[in-house]
Each structure stands twice: as C-alpha cells, then as structure tokens.
Design a protein around this motif. Structure first.
Motif, PDB file in Angstrom:
ATOM      1  N   THR A  53      78.904 -30.325  13.913  1.00  0.00           N
ATOM      2  CA  THR A  53      78.305 -30.797  15.188  1.00  0.00           C
ATOM      3  C   THR A  53      77.163 -31.663  15.027  1.00  0.00           C
ATOM      4  O   THR A  53      76.012 -31.405  14.494  1.00  0.00           O
ATOM      5  CB  THR A  53      77.728 -29.937  16.465  1.00  0.00           C
ATOM      6  OG1 THR A  53      78.818 -28.771  16.437  1.00  0.00           O
ATOM      7  CG2 THR A  53      77.371 -30.319  17.571  1.00  0.00           C
ATOM      8  N   GLY A  54      77.397 -33.257  14.933  1.00  0.00           N
ATOM      9  CA  GLY A  54      76.291 -34.169  14.591  1.00  0.00           C
ATOM     10  C   GLY A  54      75.169 -34.273  15.604  1.00  0.00           C
ATOM     11  O   GLY A  54      74.038 -34.095  14.873  1.00  0.00           O
ATOM     12  N   SER A  55      75.253 -33.955  16.868  1.00  0.00           N
ATOM     13  CA  SER A  55      74.183 -33.980  17.690  1.00  0.00           C
ATOM     14  C   SER A  55      73.360 -32.543  17.542  1.00  0.00           C
ATOM     15  O   SER A  55      71.933 -32.825  17.198  1.00  0.00           O
ATOM     16  CB  SER A  55      74.457 -34.034  19.171  1.00  0.00           C
ATOM     17  OG  SER A  55      75.207 -32.638  19.552  1.00  0.00           O
ATOM     18  N   LEU A  56      73.997 -31.627  17.141  1.00  0.00           N
ATOM     19  CA  LEU A  56      73.113 -30.215  16.897  1.00  0.00           C
ATOM     20  C   LEU A  56      72.422 -30.495  15.487  1.00  0.00           C
ATOM     21  O   LEU A  56      71.150 -30.173  15.449  1.00  0.00           O
ATOM     22  CB  LEU A  56      73.727 -29.092  16.992  1.00  0.00           C
ATOM     23  CG  LEU A  56      73.313 -27.916  16.542  1.00  0.00           C
ATOM     24  CD1 LEU A  56      72.014 -27.461  17.304  1.00  0.00           C
ATOM     25  CD2 LEU A  56      74.468 -26.720  16.365  1.00  0.00           C
ATOM     26  N   ASN A  57      72.918 -30.882  14.470  1.00  0.00           N
ATOM     27  CA  ASN A  57      72.214 -31.199  13.198  1.00  0.00           C
ATOM     28  C   ASN A  57      71.250 -32.268  13.172  1.00  0.00           C
ATOM     29  O   ASN A  57      70.326 -31.747  12.596  1.00  0.00           O
ATOM     30  CB  ASN A  57      73.409 -31.420  12.162  1.00  0.00           C
ATOM     31  CG  ASN A  57      74.153 -30.433  11.654  1.00  0.00           C
ATOM     32  OD1 ASN A  57      73.642 -29.525  10.880  1.00  0.00           O
ATOM     33  ND2 ASN A  57      75.606 -30.279  12.150  1.00  0.00           N
ATOM     34  N   ALA A  58      71.405 -33.045  14.020  1.00  0.00           N
ATOM     35  CA  ALA A  58      70.258 -34.154  14.238  1.00  0.00           C
ATOM     36  C   ALA A  58      69.195 -33.544  14.940  1.00  0.00           C
ATOM     37  O   ALA A  58      67.968 -33.662  14.389  1.00  0.00           O
ATOM     38  CB  ALA A  58      70.696 -35.274  15.137  1.00  0.00           C
ATOM     39  N   SER A  59      69.195 -32.867  15.746  1.00  0.00           N
ATOM     40  CA  SER A  59      67.933 -32.274  16.566  1.00  0.00           C
ATOM     41  C   SER A  59      67.695 -31.001  15.622  1.00  0.00           C
ATOM     42  O   SER A  59      66.008 -30.955  15.847  1.00  0.00           O
ATOM     43  CB  SER A  59      68.453 -31.581  17.938  1.00  0.00           C
ATOM     44  OG  SER A  59      69.504 -30.669  18.013  1.00  0.00           O
ATOM     45  N   LEU A  60      68.451 -30.229  15.049  1.00  0.00           N
ATOM     46  CA  LEU A  60      67.611 -29.284  14.222  1.00  0.00           C
ATOM     47  C   LEU A  60      66.906 -29.793  13.201  1.00  0.00           C
ATOM     48  O   LEU A  60      66.104 -29.557  12.853  1.00  0.00           O
ATOM     49  CB  LEU A  60      68.900 -28.488  13.612  1.00  0.00           C
ATOM     50  CG  LEU A  60      69.621 -27.581  14.356  1.00  0.00           C
ATOM     51  CD1 LEU A  60      71.046 -27.048  13.506  1.00  0.00           C
ATOM     52  CD2 LEU A  60      68.724 -26.385  14.866  1.00  0.00           C
ATOM     53  N   ALA A  61      67.330 -30.899  12.354  1.00  0.00           N
ATOM     54  CA  ALA A  61      66.547 -31.623  11.570  1.00  0.00           C
ATOM     55  C   ALA A  61      65.189 -32.092  12.000  1.00  0.00           C
ATOM     56  O   ALA A  61      64.181 -32.094  11.399  1.00  0.00           O
ATOM     57  CB  ALA A  61      67.349 -32.734  10.880  1.00  0.00           C
ATOM     58  N   GLN A  62      65.198 -32.491  13.307  1.00  0.00           N
ATOM     59  CA  GLN A  62      64.099 -33.038  14.032  1.00  0.00           C
ATOM     60  C   GLN A  62      62.891 -31.873  14.158  1.00  0.00           C
ATOM     61  O   GLN A  62      61.661 -32.274  14.346  1.00  0.00           O
ATOM     62  CB  GLN A  62      64.559 -33.571  15.306  1.00  0.00           C
ATOM     63  CG  GLN A  62      65.147 -35.179  15.113  1.00  0.00           C
ATOM     64  CD  GLN A  62      65.488 -35.854  16.400  1.00  0.00           C
ATOM     65  OE1 GLN A  62      66.207 -35.066  17.341  1.00  0.00           O
ATOM     66  NE2 GLN A  62      65.191 -36.852  16.839  1.00  0.00           N
ATOM     67  N   TRP A  63      63.538 -30.723  14.230  1.00  0.00           N
ATOM     68  CA  TRP A  63      62.332 -29.513  14.230  1.00  0.00           C
ATOM     69  C   TRP A  63      62.173 -29.084  12.822  1.00  0.00           C
ATOM     70  O   TRP A  63      61.211 -28.850  12.448  1.00  0.00           O
ATOM     71  CB  TRP A  63      63.238 -28.459  14.947  1.00  0.00           C
ATOM     72  CG  TRP A  63      62.906 -27.036  14.971  1.00  0.00           C
ATOM     73  CD1 TRP A  63      61.648 -26.793  14.697  1.00  0.00           C
ATOM     74  CD2 TRP A  63      63.359 -26.118  14.794  1.00  0.00           C
ATOM     75  NE1 TRP A  63      61.416 -25.509  14.727  1.00  0.00           N
ATOM     76  CE2 TRP A  63      62.604 -24.714  14.851  1.00  0.00           C
ATOM     77  CE3 TRP A  63      64.776 -25.534  15.078  1.00  0.00           C
ATOM     78  CZ2 TRP A  63      62.873 -23.467  14.573  1.00  0.00           C
ATOM     79  CZ3 TRP A  63      65.242 -24.180  14.852  1.00  0.00           C
ATOM     80  CH2 TRP A  63      64.451 -23.193  14.605  1.00  0.00           C
TER      81      TRP A  63
END
Length: 277
Positions: free
Chosen positions: A217-227
């Motif tokens: 899941t790209g969107s989830l991994n993106a937002s996880l990395a932002q955190w």
C-alpha cells in the motif's frame, strides 16, 4: 462496442506475482462514473485507474482511482502504476525527470529517473494521537493490550488511515483480525525488524471498510513515513516490507529529502490489451 487500451501492472515488486496488481484503462474520458465503477468491480483488484485528460495546466495527465466499492481521492500504488502505464503508452512529460499527476487531492509529483519511479507524498489531512475509544476498538479487533502498542497516530492522506506501531515485525506478522470489530477503520500496523533483515519494517494494511488486507500500500507507507521519520522512529532512507502474510514480497523504498517524503518501488508490465465497454 467501444474498446479502450487496457494494462495490468505489478507494483512494488520486480516479480510480476509478488507485488500489488493494478488495472489501468487508458484514454477513458468518455467513460461515465458508473462505467468506471462497474469496471473496477469486475477487475476486483484493490484499485483500478482510469487515465483521463487533466484540467490543471501543470499536470501531464489525470487519474480517477476506484476500488470495487468506492472512488478514492488518492492511492499510492495506483500513482506509480498509472505513471508507468502512461509512460509505456508513449506519454511525454512536460519536464524531464518529473511527471505531474492530477488526482482528487491535487497534483502529485512523480520522480522519473534511473532509480525508477517515486512519488512525493501528499500532505496529511489528519494527524495526532488516536483517540482512546478508537484505540480500544483497534485493540479489541486485533486482540491486543495497551502494552502491545508502542506508538499510535492518525496518518490520513485521503483513505482515512490511522496507525499503530508494535514492538517488532514478528508481532505484526502474528496478528489476526476480527474484521467486523475493526470496521470501518482503515488501519496500518508497523513493527521494526532486527538489523540485517533485508527490510527495516514490516507493514500490514487492514481495510476495515471492506474487510480485507491490502498486499502492498503506497498511500499508507507514504503517510507512515511522514509520521515515523520526523519522530525519529525509523531512519531515512528505509525499506518497508509488506504482503508477507498474503504470500507477497512487496518492497517500498522511503526517504526524506528537502522536507518531502518520497515513496518508490518497482513496477513491471503483466498484461496488455483492450477492454470492451
């Protein structure tokens, strides 16, 4: 019966059967929302993308993204997969080394260089700690206790993600989900691997609003990395493994550069043809 160019690509793995598949319908401007939704239900993949003409002059192309249930404002593996399919079909970006994709959340920048495709994570629309009642719901759905959860956060960039961090990747892989209790939450679960494991973290994407686990899941991994990167919970760059419990082998490359989080991964062609509508 009208025919449209159709592609199916595999995202976040060089092996065509170990990542996350994506269906792409090209030049889809004449299709109605009802047709797009019907096609997405028929492909029965986590997402189907429709390439259409952009309305923003800065964009190279626009996408509409559908799951079998709903239209989505943004999704990560469709962003990389749609860009790959658009380029493979002869798309020429306005700027060398950069593709601008328009979707419901706005413009998404995609880097196109020798290292492959990577997109700049869009801004989070919701952050902050998960509320106690929501956290209790998550713990009940996953049979967890408060001591099992190391950190938690809202990380919503469109699909409604919230997230918990467990103490290890092994803990993440051991989870079982009671879907009826988790609904309607869309939950990311992450845990660290030991050193030299081949990936920094294991991620699982639990879609309570549908009752299934998404492979990679790209969107989830993106937002996880932002955190996680600004909080110092993971290094930059790092590699996320996802899909292990589903017998997939997704790998997502994440890094911070100049204040942006970049999300990259392999994309390979699997099917090319036409779809009749």
């Amino acid at each position: 019966m009208p025919c449209f160019k159709f592609s199916q690509v595999n995202v976040f793995s060089a092996d065509p059967f170990l990542g996350n598949p994506l269906a792409v319908v090209h030049d889809a401007d004449s299709l109605s929302t009802e047709h797009m939704s019907a096609i997405a239900r028929w492909t029965n993949l986590s997402e189907t993308v429709f390439l259409v003409k952009p309305t923003n002059p800065e964009a190279d192309y626009a996408v509409r993204i559908f799951s079998p249930q709903v239209e989505l404002p943004f999704a990560g593996h469709p962003t990389l997969g749609a860009c790959h399919a658009w380029l493979a079909a002869g798309g020429r970006p306005k700027n060398v080394g950069r593709v601008m994709q328009q979707c419901e959340v706005g413009l998404v920048t995609i880097g196109n260089n020798e290292g492959g495709l990577e997109f700049a994570a869009p801004p989070l629309i919701r952050t902050g700690p998960v509320e106690p009642d929501v956290l209790n719901q998550i713990m009940k759905a996953l049979s967890l206790s408060p001591s099992d959860i190391a950190h938690h956060q809202w990380v919503d960039n469109g699909p409604g993600w919230c997230a918990i961090m467990l103490h290890s990747a092994r803990d993440v892989l051991a989870l079982e989900t009671e879907w009826a209790t988790l609904a309607p939450l869309n939950l990311g679960v992450i845990g660290l691997y030991d050193a030299n494991a081949g990936a920094t973290v294991e991620v699982r994407s639990l879609i309570g609003d549908g009752g299934y686990e998404d492979p990679v899941t790209g969107s989830l991994n993106a937002s996880l990395a932002q955190w996680l990167i600004p909080a110092g919970l993971v290094p930059s760059p790092y590699v996320a493994s996802q899909g292990t419990r589903l017998k997939r082998a997704g790998k997502v490359q994440l890094r911070e550069a100049d204040g942006d989080i970049w999300v990259g991964g392999e994309v390979v062609d699997v099917i090319s043809g036409e779809i009749s509508v």
